[in-house]
Scaffold this active site. Structure first.
Site, PDB file in Angstrom:
ATOM      1  N   ARG A   5       0.821  -1.213   0.000  1.00 51.71           N
ATOM      2  CA  ARG A   5       0.000   0.000   0.000  1.00 51.71           C
ATOM      3  C   ARG A   5       0.854   1.261   0.000  1.00 51.71           C
ATOM      4  O   ARG A   5       0.508   2.255   0.633  1.00 51.71           O
ATOM      5  CB  ARG A   5      -0.957   0.014   1.215  1.00 51.71           C
ATOM      6  CG  ARG A   5      -1.950  -1.123   1.243  1.00 51.71           C
ATOM      7  CD  ARG A   5      -3.186  -0.772   0.444  1.00 51.71           C
ATOM      8  NE  ARG A   5      -4.131  -1.865   0.403  1.00 51.71           N
ATOM      9  CZ  ARG A   5      -5.242  -1.926   1.135  1.00 51.71           C
ATOM     10  NH1 ARG A   5      -5.555  -0.959   1.937  1.00 51.71           N
ATOM     11  NH2 ARG A   5      -6.034  -2.948   1.014  1.00 51.71           N
ATOM     12  N   ARG A  33      -3.659   6.308   1.001  1.00 50.74           N
ATOM     13  CA  ARG A  33      -4.239   7.394   1.780  1.00 50.74           C
ATOM     14  C   ARG A  33      -3.313   8.127   2.740  1.00 50.74           C
ATOM     15  O   ARG A  33      -3.677   9.163   3.269  1.00 50.74           O
ATOM     16  CB  ARG A  33      -5.460   6.870   2.555  1.00 50.74           C
ATOM     17  CG  ARG A  33      -6.636   6.602   1.640  1.00 50.74           C
ATOM     18  CD  ARG A  33      -7.754   5.907   2.365  1.00 50.74           C
ATOM     19  NE  ARG A  33      -7.358   4.550   2.758  1.00 50.74           N
ATOM     20  CZ  ARG A  33      -8.125   3.732   3.445  1.00 50.74           C
ATOM     21  NH1 ARG A  33      -9.305   4.121   3.865  1.00 50.74           N
ATOM     22  NH2 ARG A  33      -7.713   2.514   3.730  1.00 50.74           N
ATOM     23  N   ASP A  40      -7.087  -2.923  -7.157  1.00 50.23           N
ATOM     24  CA  ASP A  40      -7.512  -3.567  -5.918  1.00 50.23           C
ATOM     25  C   ASP A  40      -7.801  -5.029  -6.198  1.00 50.23           C
ATOM     26  O   ASP A  40      -8.116  -5.401  -7.332  1.00 50.23           O
ATOM     27  CB  ASP A  40      -8.753  -2.893  -5.337  1.00 50.23           C
ATOM     28  CG  ASP A  40      -8.971  -3.339  -3.899  1.00 50.23           C
ATOM     29  OD1 ASP A  40      -8.253  -2.864  -3.015  1.00 50.23           O
ATOM     30  OD2 ASP A  40      -9.831  -4.221  -3.665  1.00 50.23           O
ATOM     31  N   TYR A  57     -14.399 -12.317   0.655  1.00 55.71           N
ATOM     32  CA  TYR A  57     -15.177 -11.100   0.374  1.00 55.71           C
ATOM     33  C   TYR A  57     -16.424 -11.428  -0.448  1.00 55.71           C
ATOM     34  O   TYR A  57     -17.482 -10.842  -0.247  1.00 55.71           O
ATOM     35  CB  TYR A  57     -14.316 -10.077  -0.369  1.00 55.71           C
ATOM     36  CG  TYR A  57     -13.256  -9.455   0.515  1.00 55.71           C
ATOM     37  CD1 TYR A  57     -13.578  -8.452   1.420  1.00 55.71           C
ATOM     38  CD2 TYR A  57     -11.931  -9.877   0.461  1.00 55.71           C
ATOM     39  CE1 TYR A  57     -12.615  -7.883   2.243  1.00 55.71           C
ATOM     40  CE2 TYR A  57     -10.954  -9.323   1.279  1.00 55.71           C
ATOM     41  CZ  TYR A  57     -11.306  -8.325   2.171  1.00 55.71           C
ATOM     42  OH  TYR A  57     -10.351  -7.778   2.982  1.00 55.71           O
ATOM     43  N   ARG A 102      -7.508  11.382  -5.641  1.00 55.21           N
ATOM     44  CA  ARG A 102      -8.682  10.520  -5.419  1.00 55.21           C
ATOM     45  C   ARG A 102      -9.984  11.308  -5.480  1.00 55.21           C
ATOM     46  O   ARG A 102     -11.010  10.799  -5.927  1.00 55.21           O
ATOM     47  CB  ARG A 102      -8.584   9.828  -4.056  1.00 55.21           C
ATOM     48  CG  ARG A 102      -8.156   8.419  -4.038  1.00 55.21           C
ATOM     49  CD  ARG A 102      -9.116   7.465  -4.727  1.00 55.21           C
ATOM     50  NE  ARG A 102     -10.045   6.851  -3.793  1.00 55.21           N
ATOM     51  CZ  ARG A 102     -11.347   6.882  -3.885  1.00 55.21           C
ATOM     52  NH1 ARG A 102     -11.928   7.521  -4.863  1.00 55.21           N
ATOM     53  NH2 ARG A 102     -12.106   6.278  -3.005  1.00 55.21           N
TER      54      ARG A 102
HETATM   55  O1  1CP Z   1       0.367   0.659  -3.391  1.00 59.74           O
HETATM   56  C1  1CP Z   1      -0.495  -0.215  -3.253  1.00 59.74           C
HETATM   57  O2  1CP Z   1      -0.276  -1.289  -2.679  1.00 59.74           O
HETATM   58  C2  1CP Z   1      -1.855   0.098  -3.784  1.00 59.74           C
HETATM   59  C3  1CP Z   1      -2.565  -0.986  -4.529  1.00 59.74           C
HETATM   60  C4  1CP Z   1      -3.488  -1.838  -3.656  1.00 59.74           C
HETATM   61  C5  1CP Z   1      -3.294  -3.185  -3.301  1.00 59.74           C
HETATM   62  C6  1CP Z   1      -2.087  -4.061  -3.597  1.00 59.74           C
HETATM   63  C7  1CP Z   1      -4.740  -1.446  -3.093  1.00 59.74           C
HETATM   64  C8  1CP Z   1      -5.326  -0.102  -3.206  1.00 59.74           C
HETATM   65  N1  1CP Z   1      -5.324  -2.534  -2.499  1.00 59.74           N
HETATM   66  C9  1CP Z   1      -4.464  -3.614  -2.598  1.00 59.74           C
HETATM   67  C10 1CP Z   1      -4.680  -4.988  -2.129  1.00 59.74           C
HETATM   68  C11 1CP Z   1      -5.835  -5.308  -1.247  1.00 59.74           C
HETATM   69  N2  1CP Z   1      -7.109  -4.776  -1.250  1.00 59.74           N
HETATM   70  C12 1CP Z   1      -5.818  -6.350  -0.294  1.00 59.74           C
HETATM   71  C13 1CP Z   1      -4.630  -7.277  -0.075  1.00 59.74           C
HETATM   72  C14 1CP Z   1      -3.640  -6.661   0.845  1.00 59.74           C
HETATM   73  C15 1CP Z   1      -4.092  -6.514   2.263  1.00 59.74           C
HETATM   74  O3  1CP Z   1      -4.325  -7.543   2.923  1.00 59.74           O
HETATM   75  O4  1CP Z   1      -4.230  -5.354   2.688  1.00 59.74           O
HETATM   76  C16 1CP Z   1      -7.074  -6.406   0.319  1.00 59.74           C
HETATM   77  C17 1CP Z   1      -7.524  -7.360   1.418  1.00 59.74           C
HETATM   78  C18 1CP Z   1      -7.898  -5.416  -0.281  1.00 59.74           C
HETATM   79  C19 1CP Z   1      -9.334  -5.128  -0.012  1.00 59.74           C
HETATM   80  C20 1CP Z   1      -9.519  -3.717   0.346  1.00 59.74           C
HETATM   81  N3  1CP Z   1      -9.537  -2.701  -0.560  1.00 59.74           N
HETATM   82  C21 1CP Z   1      -9.595  -3.150   1.640  1.00 59.74           C
HETATM   83  C22 1CP Z   1      -9.519  -3.928   2.970  1.00 59.74           C
HETATM   84  C23 1CP Z   1     -10.887  -4.239   3.468  1.00 59.74           C
HETATM   85  C24 1CP Z   1     -10.852  -5.027   4.771  1.00 59.74           C
HETATM   86  O5  1CP Z   1     -11.123  -6.227   4.750  1.00 59.74           O
HETATM   87  O6  1CP Z   1     -10.556  -4.423   5.810  1.00 59.74           O
HETATM   88  C25 1CP Z   1      -9.717  -1.763   1.482  1.00 59.74           C
HETATM   89  C26 1CP Z   1      -9.876  -0.727   2.540  1.00 59.74           C
HETATM   90  C27 1CP Z   1      -9.664  -1.491   0.072  1.00 59.74           C
HETATM   91  C28 1CP Z   1      -9.677  -0.159  -0.598  1.00 59.74           C
HETATM   92  C29 1CP Z   1      -8.368   0.289  -1.129  1.00 59.74           C
HETATM   93  N4  1CP Z   1      -7.538  -0.455  -1.944  1.00 59.74           N
HETATM   94  C30 1CP Z   1      -6.431   0.296  -2.290  1.00 59.74           C
HETATM   95  C31 1CP Z   1      -6.582   1.587  -1.665  1.00 59.74           C
HETATM   96  C32 1CP Z   1      -5.607   2.721  -1.794  1.00 59.74           C
HETATM   97  C33 1CP Z   1      -7.784   1.571  -0.959  1.00 59.74           C
HETATM   98  C34 1CP Z   1      -8.394   2.725  -0.192  1.00 59.74           C
HETATM   99  C35 1CP Z   1      -9.490   3.297  -1.037  1.00 59.74           C
HETATM  100  C36 1CP Z   1      -9.535   4.795  -1.068  1.00 59.74           C
HETATM  101  O7  1CP Z   1      -8.656   5.484  -1.601  1.00 59.74           O
HETATM  102  O8  1CP Z   1     -10.567   5.336  -0.595  1.00 59.74           O
END
Ligand code: 1CP
Length: 336
Positions: free
Chosen positions: A22, A26, A72, A146, A35
């Protein structure tokens, strides 16, 4: 020379490459600004210019050895036809599927993923010679969590219940996911991804039996497919939270490297994974808090003997101070 690729080929004695999960997102004010211009998160992920810009932002600030595709893991359920939305400060919401008829009634549309391959190519064209591009996907089990639960959960008890009660549905879902993930990752590679990471973020909630069947086996199949089709592309497996099952995972899947969450001690890593390329395992809370305790953790991680890729044990948290990130990178790079 790309330090990340050299390290993934198990070369000894090189400086430690660093990127972090990540790294786009954010905690960066420029990400929050960008965003705002596309409030719907999936639309943002499917915009090859904006997603490319989001991926490049951390590389402008920090001396990192890799970029990770900005997307994502939940684009895969979306491409399978499931409703997926992201709610501000809550997270993802999906319309749950709980039986085989639900899955069969979805209307698959893989072409919605096409902009993502354009993002891959855009990022690749903007990288410096020493930086590698990482593509990724969620692993089948984590995506199933999910898809069935419809949102995040602490333990996915209902998903594990369905896995045991209705193996027919569950196996069908796993096979559907394996097939689409193989295609998706293969296309990321064709568009320019040089490394693939598989995120099995919820592997840690599984019993031993279900871990073997629904984390290890599907990851192994995807890796075998990619190794056959793209033998030169290294793969990082990240089955989060699995404890010593990481050894079975490493031995059986043929992943080139394994991601380590923050639960592993450096002694354990040196004793048990001394022939394996590892990645991780700085506690993301330690990075958030910073100061001397973080410095101690970094010094400790640098004692890992086998080729190691510096990273966190899980994604960076949105409230992490940027100065802590700068300090971490400087320490890993040996500047201070
Ligand atoms: O630099 C990077 O890594 C950004 C690319 C990226 C990646 C590799 C994002 C952007 N998401 C992910 C993977 C991801 N998404 C995972 C695997 C890694 C981990 O375990 O954290 C998972 C479980 C998700 C699902 C997801 N997407 C969540 C978690 C939900 C939960 O179960 O708590 C969330 C909050 C997101 C949204 C998301 N994805 C990425 C961003 C920057 C965001 C935030 C959205 C925003 O900007 O409002």
């Amino acid at each position: 020379m790309k330090l990340l690729l050299e390290t993934l080929s198990n070369k000894q004695g090189l400086p430690t490459p660093i990127w972090f999960m990540r790294q786009a997102g954010r905690y960066l004010p420029e990400y929050l600004e960008l965003r705002k211009t596309t409030p719907n998160f999936l639309d943002f992920c499917y915009d090859p210019k904006k997603a490319c810009e989001a991926a490049l932002q951390p590389l402008r600030r920090f001396d990192l050895d890799a970029s990770i595709l900005f997307s994502d893991i939940l684009v895969i359920p979306h491409a399978l036809g499931q409703e997926v939305t992201f709610e501000k400060n809550i997270g993802p919401k999906l319309k749950p599927i709980t039986k085989i008829e639900d899955l069969k009634s979805l209307r698959k549309n893989e072409s919605i993923l096409n902009p993502i391959f354009e993002t891959v190519s855009n990022i690749k064209h903007n990288l410096k010679d020493h930086q590698a591009l990482i593509g990724f996907s969620g692993s089948p089990w984590t995506l199933a969590c999910y898809m069935i639960n419809g949102q995040g959960s602490r333990d996915y008890a209902n998903v594990r219940e369905i896995a045991l009660k209705d193996p027919n549905f569950f196996d069908y879902l796993m096979n559907t996911l394996i097939e689409i993930i193989c295609n998706y990752l293969s296309q990321q590679i064709q568009a320019g991804a040089e490394v693939i990471q598989l995120f099995d973020s919820w592997a840690g909630v599984l019993s031993e039996k279900l871990f073997l069947k629904y984390s290890l086996e599907p990851n192994k199949k995807i890796i075998a497919y990619l190794k056959n089709r793209h033998p030169q592309i290294p793969i990082i497996g990240f089955p989060k939270g699995v404890g010593q099952n990481i050894l079975e995972f490493t031995n059986q899947t043929q992943a080139d490297a394994v991601g380590l969450d923050s639960s592993f001690s450096i002694n354990w890593i040196n004793q048990n994974l001394n022939h394996t390329v590892t990645q991780g395992n700085l506690d993301n809370i330690s990075l958030l808090v910073g100061g001397e305790q973080m410095e101690q953790d970094i010094i400790n991680i640098k004692k890992i003997k086998s080729p190691h890729i510096f990273n966190l044990g899980h994604g960076i948290l949105p409230t992490t101070p940027i100065k802590n990130v700068e300090k971490m990178i400087e320490m890993v790079k040996g500047i201070i």
